[in-house]
Design a protein around this motif. Structure first.
Motif, PDB file in Angstrom:
ATOM      1  N   ALA A  87       1.349  -1.110  -0.097  1.00 34.30           N
ATOM      2  CA  ALA A  87       0.255   0.338  -0.127  1.00 34.30           C
ATOM      3  C   ALA A  87       0.699   1.045   0.187  1.00 34.30           C
ATOM      4  O   ALA A  87       0.699   1.657  -0.282  1.00 34.30           O
ATOM      5  CB  ALA A  87      -0.872   0.319   1.017  1.00 34.30           C
ATOM      6  N   MET A  88       1.813   0.505   0.342  1.00 26.95           N
ATOM      7  CA  MET A  88       2.901   2.181   0.527  1.00 26.95           C
ATOM      8  C   MET A  88       3.124   2.617  -0.215  1.00 26.95           C
ATOM      9  O   MET A  88       3.870   3.951  -0.530  1.00 26.95           O
ATOM     10  CB  MET A  88       4.011   1.865   1.875  1.00 26.95           C
ATOM     11  N   THR A  89       4.094   1.655  -1.080  1.00 24.76           N
ATOM     12  CA  THR A  89       4.393   1.650  -2.423  1.00 24.76           C
ATOM     13  C   THR A  89       3.745   2.330  -3.926  1.00 24.76           C
ATOM     14  O   THR A  89       4.605   2.104  -4.669  1.00 24.76           O
ATOM     15  CB  THR A  89       5.507   0.666  -3.174  1.00 24.76           C
ATOM     16  N   THR A  90       2.546   2.173  -3.553  1.00 26.15           N
ATOM     17  CA  THR A  90       1.293   2.292  -4.703  1.00 26.15           C
ATOM     18  C   THR A  90       1.808   3.910  -5.046  1.00 26.15           C
ATOM     19  O   THR A  90       1.151   4.577  -3.601  1.00 26.15           O
ATOM     20  CB  THR A  90       0.058   1.755  -4.112  1.00 26.15           C
ATOM     21  N   PRO A  91       1.914   4.238  -6.263  1.00 19.36           N
ATOM     22  CA  PRO A  91       1.600   5.836  -6.357  1.00 19.36           C
ATOM     23  C   PRO A  91       0.235   6.351  -5.462  1.00 19.36           C
ATOM     24  O   PRO A  91      -0.811   5.972  -6.071  1.00 19.36           O
ATOM     25  CB  PRO A  91       1.500   5.447  -7.824  1.00 19.36           C
ATOM     26  N   ILE A 105      -8.428   9.615  -0.835  1.00 20.56           N
ATOM     27  CA  ILE A 105      -7.814   8.059   0.507  1.00 20.56           C
ATOM     28  C   ILE A 105      -8.685   8.642   1.533  1.00 20.56           C
ATOM     29  O   ILE A 105      -8.999  10.811   1.708  1.00 20.56           O
ATOM     30  CB  ILE A 105      -6.901   8.075   0.854  1.00 20.56           C
ATOM     31  N   TYR A 106      -9.818   7.957   2.362  1.00 22.78           N
ATOM     32  CA  TYR A 106     -10.680   8.402   3.327  1.00 22.78           C
ATOM     33  C   TYR A 106     -10.404   7.473   4.451  1.00 22.78           C
ATOM     34  O   TYR A 106      -9.151   6.727   4.673  1.00 22.78           O
ATOM     35  CB  TYR A 106     -11.765   7.771   2.750  1.00 22.78           C
ATOM     36  N   GLN A 107     -10.073   8.148   5.164  1.00 22.73           N
ATOM     37  CA  GLN A 107     -10.295   8.252   6.511  1.00 22.73           C
ATOM     38  C   GLN A 107     -11.357   7.999   7.913  1.00 22.73           C
ATOM     39  O   GLN A 107     -12.185   8.740   7.755  1.00 22.73           O
ATOM     40  CB  GLN A 107      -9.009   8.984   7.320  1.00 22.73           C
ATOM     41  N   SER A 108     -11.395   6.496   8.413  1.00 22.63           N
ATOM     42  CA  SER A 108     -13.108   6.336   9.326  1.00 22.63           C
ATOM     43  C   SER A 108     -12.246   6.039  10.333  1.00 22.63           C
ATOM     44  O   SER A 108     -10.695   5.610  10.357  1.00 22.63           O
ATOM     45  CB  SER A 108     -14.024   5.920   8.783  1.00 22.63           C
ATOM     46  N   LYS A 109     -12.845   5.899  11.357  1.00 25.97           N
ATOM     47  CA  LYS A 109     -13.122   5.031  12.400  1.00 25.97           C
ATOM     48  C   LYS A 109     -13.424   3.486  12.125  1.00 25.97           C
ATOM     49  O   LYS A 109     -14.612   3.297  12.295  1.00 25.97           O
ATOM     50  CB  LYS A 109     -12.971   4.894  14.030  1.00 25.97           C
ATOM     51  N   ASP A 118      -9.191   3.418   0.177  1.00 26.05           N
ATOM     52  CA  ASP A 118      -9.433   4.433  -0.911  1.00 26.05           C
ATOM     53  C   ASP A 118     -11.037   4.025  -1.527  1.00 26.05           C
ATOM     54  O   ASP A 118     -11.426   4.244  -2.779  1.00 26.05           O
ATOM     55  CB  ASP A 118      -8.805   3.659  -1.985  1.00 26.05           C
ATOM     56  N   GLN A 119     -11.205   2.944  -0.502  1.00 30.53           N
ATOM     57  CA  GLN A 119     -13.029   3.237  -0.798  1.00 30.53           C
ATOM     58  C   GLN A 119     -14.367   3.945   0.098  1.00 30.53           C
ATOM     59  O   GLN A 119     -14.094   4.414   0.758  1.00 30.53           O
ATOM     60  CB  GLN A 119     -13.054   1.973  -0.470  1.00 30.53           C
ATOM     61  N   PRO A 120     -14.981   4.854  -0.292  1.00 30.00           N
ATOM     62  CA  PRO A 120     -15.355   5.871   0.993  1.00 30.00           C
ATOM     63  C   PRO A 120     -16.482   5.276   1.471  1.00 30.00           C
ATOM     64  O   PRO A 120     -17.235   4.194   0.629  1.00 30.00           O
ATOM     65  CB  PRO A 120     -16.223   6.858  -0.406  1.00 30.00           C
ATOM     66  N   PRO A 177     -19.526   5.414   5.114  1.00 26.43           N
ATOM     67  CA  PRO A 177     -20.434   6.365   5.157  1.00 26.43           C
ATOM     68  C   PRO A 177     -19.411   7.417   6.962  1.00 26.43           C
ATOM     69  O   PRO A 177     -19.056   5.941   7.657  1.00 26.43           O
ATOM     70  CB  PRO A 177     -22.052   5.425   5.596  1.00 26.43           C
ATOM     71  N   GLY A 178     -19.724   8.125   6.702  1.00 23.84           N
ATOM     72  CA  GLY A 178     -18.991   9.058   7.514  1.00 23.84           C
ATOM     73  C   GLY A 178     -17.878   9.201   7.861  1.00 23.84           C
ATOM     74  O   GLY A 178     -16.717  10.037   8.398  1.00 23.84           O
ATOM     75  N   ALA A 179     -16.917   8.551   6.532  1.00 24.28           N
ATOM     76  CA  ALA A 179     -15.846   8.498   6.019  1.00 24.28           C
ATOM     77  C   ALA A 179     -15.176  10.321   5.711  1.00 24.28           C
ATOM     78  O   ALA A 179     -15.482  11.065   5.407  1.00 24.28           O
ATOM     79  CB  ALA A 179     -14.823   7.772   4.730  1.00 24.28           C
ATOM     80  N   LYS A 180     -14.077  10.628   6.171  1.00 22.85           N
ATOM     81  CA  LYS A 180     -13.427  11.648   5.609  1.00 22.85           C
ATOM     82  C   LYS A 180     -12.103  11.492   4.404  1.00 22.85           C
ATOM     83  O   LYS A 180     -11.682  10.796   4.847  1.00 22.85           O
ATOM     84  CB  LYS A 180     -13.213  12.942   6.859  1.00 22.85           C
ATOM     85  N   GLU A 181     -12.103  12.373   3.772  1.00 18.65           N
ATOM     86  CA  GLU A 181     -11.175  12.892   2.528  1.00 18.65           C
ATOM     87  C   GLU A 181     -10.030  12.693   3.105  1.00 18.65           C
ATOM     88  O   GLU A 181     -10.465  14.206   3.848  1.00 18.65           O
ATOM     89  CB  GLU A 181     -11.873  13.818   1.540  1.00 18.65           C
ATOM     90  N   VAL A 182      -9.176  12.482   2.541  1.00 23.07           N
ATOM     91  CA  VAL A 182      -8.044  12.991   3.229  1.00 23.07           C
ATOM     92  C   VAL A 182      -6.502  13.733   2.827  1.00 23.07           C
ATOM     93  O   VAL A 182      -7.087  13.081   1.021  1.00 23.07           O
ATOM     94  CB  VAL A 182      -7.048  11.667   3.908  1.00 23.07           C
ATOM     95  N   GLU A 183      -6.786  14.901   2.709  1.00 17.19           N
ATOM     96  CA  GLU A 183      -5.920  15.572   1.493  1.00 17.19           C
ATOM     97  C   GLU A 183      -4.337  15.526   1.684  1.00 17.19           C
ATOM     98  O   GLU A 183      -3.838  15.617   2.752  1.00 17.19           O
ATOM     99  CB  GLU A 183      -5.566  17.433   2.067  1.00 17.19           C
ATOM    100  N   LEU A 184      -3.830  14.513   0.928  1.00 17.67           N
ATOM    101  CA  LEU A 184      -2.237  14.784   0.536  1.00 17.67           C
ATOM    102  C   LEU A 184      -1.659  15.605   0.385  1.00 17.67           C
ATOM    103  O   LEU A 184      -1.446  16.081  -0.740  1.00 17.67           O
ATOM    104  CB  LEU A 184      -2.437  12.732  -0.053  1.00 17.67           C
ATOM    105  N   LYS A 185      -0.119  15.308   0.991  1.00 17.88           N
ATOM    106  CA  LYS A 185       0.718  16.280  -0.018  1.00 17.88           C
ATOM    107  C   LYS A 185       1.282  16.127  -0.987  1.00 17.88           C
ATOM    108  O   LYS A 185       1.480  14.793  -0.777  1.00 17.88           O
ATOM    109  CB  LYS A 185       1.473  17.431   1.371  1.00 17.88           C
ATOM    110  N   SER A 186       1.870  16.765  -1.718  1.00 21.84           N
ATOM    111  CA  SER A 186       2.439  15.708  -2.628  1.00 21.84           C
ATOM    112  C   SER A 186       4.003  15.606  -2.972  1.00 21.84           C
ATOM    113  O   SER A 186       4.308  16.329  -1.357  1.00 21.84           O
ATOM    114  CB  SER A 186       2.783  17.005  -4.127  1.00 21.84           C
TER     115      SER A 186
END
Length: 165
Positions: free
Chosen positions: A14-18, A24-28, A38-40, A42-51
């Motif tokens: 997962a870490m080596t995948t571009p 990317i979504y974050q949930s609990k 990478d699958q949305p 319910p309740g997940a928020k989008e993670v902003e990735l730095k370039s």
């Protein structure tokens, strides 16, 4: 996945995948632990990735010192070797220096008493053995098989081990 090795392999993959074209979504999970996917859901928020910060690879000595200017010749060509070599029967490493760095398509020839003993493009060479006595070393720079510049001669003295010990 109950096996720790399987988890490690999954994380490494997962870490080596571009990530540049993925969202990317974050949930609990049920225990409150963070889950990234990478699958949305319910309740997940989008993670902003730095370039990703990248720098193109550079081969040492492959480009002129100032890429914006044309090559105008070598200001220095030299041989780096001790003035005396204590054991001419042992391998001796000899440094070759140029300023600016050796240009693409150029090579050098190392001469011992006027005879070529080594050639290349690296910044040093190893000579297996050298004859006893006084000698001179010099370097010629070649382009297209022709000598375009030469160093001053460097005087050296080569010793051999004594048989009377």
């Amino acid at each position: 996945m109950k096996h720790p090795l399987a988890l490690a392999i999954t994380l490494a993959t997962a870490m080596t995948t571009p990530l540049c074209a993925q969202t990317i979504y974050q949930s609990k999970d049920a225990k409150g632990n963070p889950v990234f996917t990478d699958q949305p859901k319910p309740g997940a928020k989008e993670v902003e990735l730095k370039s990703i910060n990248t720098t193109p690879a550079v081969t040492p000595g492959s480009a002129p010192a100032n890429p914006g200017s044309a090559f105008s010749g070598y200001s220095h060509i030299g041989v780096a070797v001790p003035n005396s070599i204590p054991n001419g029967l042992a391998p001796v490493t000899i440094g070759i220096s140029t300023e600016p760095a050796l240009q693409p398509g150029h090579s050098w020839q190392l001469k011992l008493d006027g005879s070529v003993i080594a050639s290349g493009t690296e910044s040093s060479t190893t000579v297996a053995s050298m004859p006893r006595g006084d000698h001179t070393l010099a370097v010629d720079i070649l382009a297209g098989g022709s000598v375009i510049a030469s160093s001053e001669s460097t005087a050296i003295f080569v010793f051999w081990p004594s048989k009377n010990r």
